[in-house]
Design a protein around this motif. Structure first.
Motif, short mmCIF file in Angstrom:
data_model
loop_
_atom_site.label_atom_id
_atom_site.label_comp_id
_atom_site.label_asym_id
_atom_site.label_seq_id
_atom_site.Cartn_x
_atom_site.Cartn_y
_atom_site.Cartn_z
N LEU A 1 1.17 -1.52 -0.27
CA LEU A 1 -0.18 0.16 0.17
C LEU A 1 0.77 1.31 -0.23
CD1 LEU A 1 -2.84 -0.63 2.79
CD2 LEU A 1 -2.83 -0.41 -0.11
N LEU A 2 2.18 1.04 0.72
CA LEU A 2 3.02 2.33 1.04
C LEU A 2 3.32 2.50 -0.51
CD1 LEU A 2 4.18 2.35 4.75
CD2 LEU A 2 2.07 3.47 3.41
N ALA A 3 3.93 1.63 -0.63
CA ALA A 3 4.80 1.94 -2.18
C ALA A 3 3.62 2.45 -3.28
CB ALA A 3 5.27 0.59 -2.45
N HIS A 4 2.56 1.44 -3.04
CA HIS A 4 1.82 2.20 -4.20
C HIS A 4 1.91 3.90 -4.72
CE1 HIS A 4 -1.18 1.00 -7.24
NE2 HIS A 4 -1.55 2.09 -7.21
N PRO A 5 1.91 4.14 -6.05
CA PRO A 5 2.23 5.43 -6.18
C PRO A 5 0.13 6.26 -6.35
CG PRO A 5 2.16 4.69 -8.02
CD PRO A 5 2.83 3.49 -6.92
N ILE A 6 0.71 7.18 -5.10
CA ILE A 6 -0.65 8.32 -5.06
C ILE A 6 -0.70 9.78 -4.98
CG2 ILE A 6 -2.20 6.40 -4.02
CD1 ILE A 6 -1.56 7.79 -1.37
N GLY A 7 0.17 9.78 -5.87
CA GLY A 7 0.83 12.07 -6.32
C GLY A 7 0.85 12.24 -5.44
N ASP A 8 0.23 13.52 -5.04
CA ASP A 8 0.32 14.01 -4.31
C ASP A 8 -0.16 13.94 -2.89
OD1 ASP A 8 -1.52 14.92 -4.61
OD2 ASP A 8 -1.18 17.57 -5.12
N ALA A 9 -0.94 12.94 -2.59
CA ALA A 9 -1.69 12.08 -1.46
C ALA A 9 -0.57 11.62 -0.57
CB ALA A 9 -2.89 11.55 -1.63
N PHE A 10 -1.78 11.11 0.50
CA PHE A 10 -0.93 10.13 1.46
C PHE A 10 -1.85 9.27 1.77
CE2 PHE A 10 -1.38 14.43 3.72
CZ PHE A 10 -1.78 13.34 5.33
N LEU A 11 -1.50 8.26 2.68
CA LEU A 11 -2.32 7.28 3.20
C LEU A 11 -2.51 7.40 4.74
CD1 LEU A 11 -1.69 3.99 1.40
CD2 LEU A 11 -3.36 5.15 1.32
N ASP A 12 -3.32 6.89 5.28
CA ASP A 12 -3.58 7.38 6.60
C ASP A 12 -3.28 6.12 6.77
OD1 ASP A 12 -4.05 8.05 9.23
OD2 ASP A 12 -5.86 8.97 8.77
N ILE A 13 -2.51 5.11 7.39
CA ILE A 13 -2.38 4.35 7.54
C ILE A 13 -2.81 3.89 9.34
CG2 ILE A 13 -0.40 2.00 8.52
CD1 ILE A 13 -0.64 2.31 5.39
N GLY A 14 -2.30 5.04 9.92
CA GLY A 14 -3.74 4.69 11.08
C GLY A 14 -4.07 4.56 11.23
N ARG A 15 -5.71 4.46 10.00
CA ARG A 15 -6.96 4.28 10.28
C ARG A 15 -6.85 3.23 9.38
NH1 ARG A 15 -9.32 9.13 7.89
NH2 ARG A 15 -11.32 8.24 7.16
N LEU A 16 -6.01 2.39 8.70
CA LEU A 16 -5.81 0.78 7.66
C LEU A 16 -7.86 0.58 8.87
CD1 LEU A 16 -4.69 -0.47 5.72
CD2 LEU A 16 -3.39 -1.79 7.46
N ARG A 17 -8.57 -0.44 7.69
CA ARG A 17 -9.51 -0.50 8.51
C ARG A 17 -8.67 -2.75 7.51
NH1 ARG A 17 -14.73 0.37 5.35
NH2 ARG A 17 -13.41 0.68 3.48
N HIS A 18 -9.78 -3.19 8.43
CA HIS A 18 -9.25 -4.67 8.33
C HIS A 18 -10.48 -5.60 7.68
CE1 HIS A 18 -4.94 -5.42 10.36
NE2 HIS A 18 -5.26 -3.81 10.11
N GLY B 1 -10.20 -14.50 1.90
CA GLY B 1 -8.71 -13.48 2.50
C GLY B 1 -9.17 -12.27 3.59
N VAL B 2 -8.11 -11.58 3.39
CA VAL B 2 -8.62 -10.22 4.18
C VAL B 2 -8.16 -9.24 3.01
CG1 VAL B 2 -7.60 -9.44 6.51
CG2 VAL B 2 -7.41 -11.02 6.14
N GLU B 3 -8.94 -8.15 3.90
CA GLU B 3 -8.53 -7.11 2.59
C GLU B 3 -8.35 -5.87 3.68
OE1 GLU B 3 -11.40 -3.29 0.36
OE2 GLU B 3 -12.26 -5.45 1.24
N PHE B 4 -7.39 -4.66 3.08
CA PHE B 4 -6.44 -3.66 4.06
C PHE B 4 -6.98 -2.89 3.23
CE2 PHE B 4 -4.66 -7.27 4.89
CZ PHE B 4 -4.35 -7.43 6.68
N SER B 5 -7.58 -1.80 3.98
CA SER B 5 -7.83 -0.48 3.19
C SER B 5 -7.25 0.71 4.11
CB SER B 5 -9.36 -0.49 2.64
OG SER B 5 -10.02 0.37 2.08
#
Length: 269
Positions: free
Chosen positions: A234-251, A257-261
């Motif tokens: 997820l962190l390696a995936h390019p999303i332009g000038d945005a960033f991921l809020d990993i602290g709110r990662l949903r399982h 399987g298990v989805e991480f969002s």
């Protein structure tokens, strides 16, 4: 009397195995020559060797076979319990094969998805930090699944309706303080303010803002390796000038399987 060579040919047990069984007290020769150490067996012991071989082929250890021999009344229950354990192992192997096939045939890749705004009820789950061993993760999954089921019952008893797949997130304050429940189970619901006001004190109703999220689904059961791999991709995936809020990662648990969002946060917001 039968020599160890003849007995070995009759029972299809090697001389080395027979010596090992002798040392373990599992199949003691009828006679051992004190001068030469030669072992001799009786014809009646062929039946003992046959039973030992069958039990060993079934997967029982030497000590289990000894117990089955010494406690014949307990032997059927011992074999039934072993059969259950073998069945569990087979199921785990079948699941591992399916997971390996999924990973080899189609590498999981992140994708952007649109998540609608929704009302969510949340409750702490009595789970300590996940450990690194498989047993700890399985126990945590059972606890989280049970906590989710209990929360669904609470929601329905208040007249609200679950409106989507439940998920869990790490409880940030507890994780930082290293105390209390480390996980929250959350369920999207449909219900008016009166219904939601009737939930117990340990259940919180809040609005989930929704928006774009980056998601990846890892096949098979949850594990530390899959959790870390998902975050890495997820962190390696390019999303332009945005960033991921990993602290709110949903399982989100699925049958396969298990989805991480994780929410995508724009720099201009």
């Amino acid at each position: 009397m039968l020599s160890i060579k003849d007995f070995s040919e009759m029972t299809h047990l090697s001389a080395q195995t027979l010596r090992y069984y002798h040392a373990e007290g599992l199949l003691v020769p009828a006679r051992v020559d004190e001068q030469t150490g030669y072992r001799s067996y009786t014809f009646d012991q062929v039946e003992q060797a046959m039973l030992i071989t069958v039990l060993r082929q079934a997967g029982l250890g030497v000590q289990q076979v000894k117990r089955a021999r010494d406690e014949p009344d307990a032997a059927p229950a011992l074999l039934r319990e072993h059969a259950k354990q073998v069945q569990r192992q087979r199921e785990e192997q079948d699941e591992a094969i399916r997971t390996a096939r999924d990973l080899l045939e189609a590498q999981p890749e992140p994708c952007v998805c649109r998540v609608p705004a929704m009302t969510v009820v949340s409750r702490p789950a009595p789970v300590t930090p996940l450990g690194h061993d498989r047993q700890n993760w399985d126990l945590a999954e059972k606890t989280l699944t049970a906590a989710t089921g209990d929360l669904i019952k609470v929601v329905e008893s208040c007249g609200a309706t679950p409106a989507g797949r439940p998920w869990r997130i790490l409880a940030p304050r507890a994780a930082l303080a290293r105390e209390g429940a480390f996980w929250l189970v959350q369920i999207p619901v449909v219900g008016d303010a009166t219904m939601l006001a009737a939930v117990p004190a340990d259940v919180e109703a809040q609005e989930y803002s929704g928006g774009d999220e980056l998601s990846i689904t890892m096949p098979g059961r949850h594990s530390m390796a899959k959790y870390c791999t998902a975050i890495s991709r997820l962190l390696a995936h390019p999303i332009g000038d945005a960033f991921l809020d990993i602290g709110r990662l949903r399982h989100l648990s699925h049958e396969d399987g298990v989805e991480f969002s994780a929410p995508i946060c724009r720099a201009d917001r």
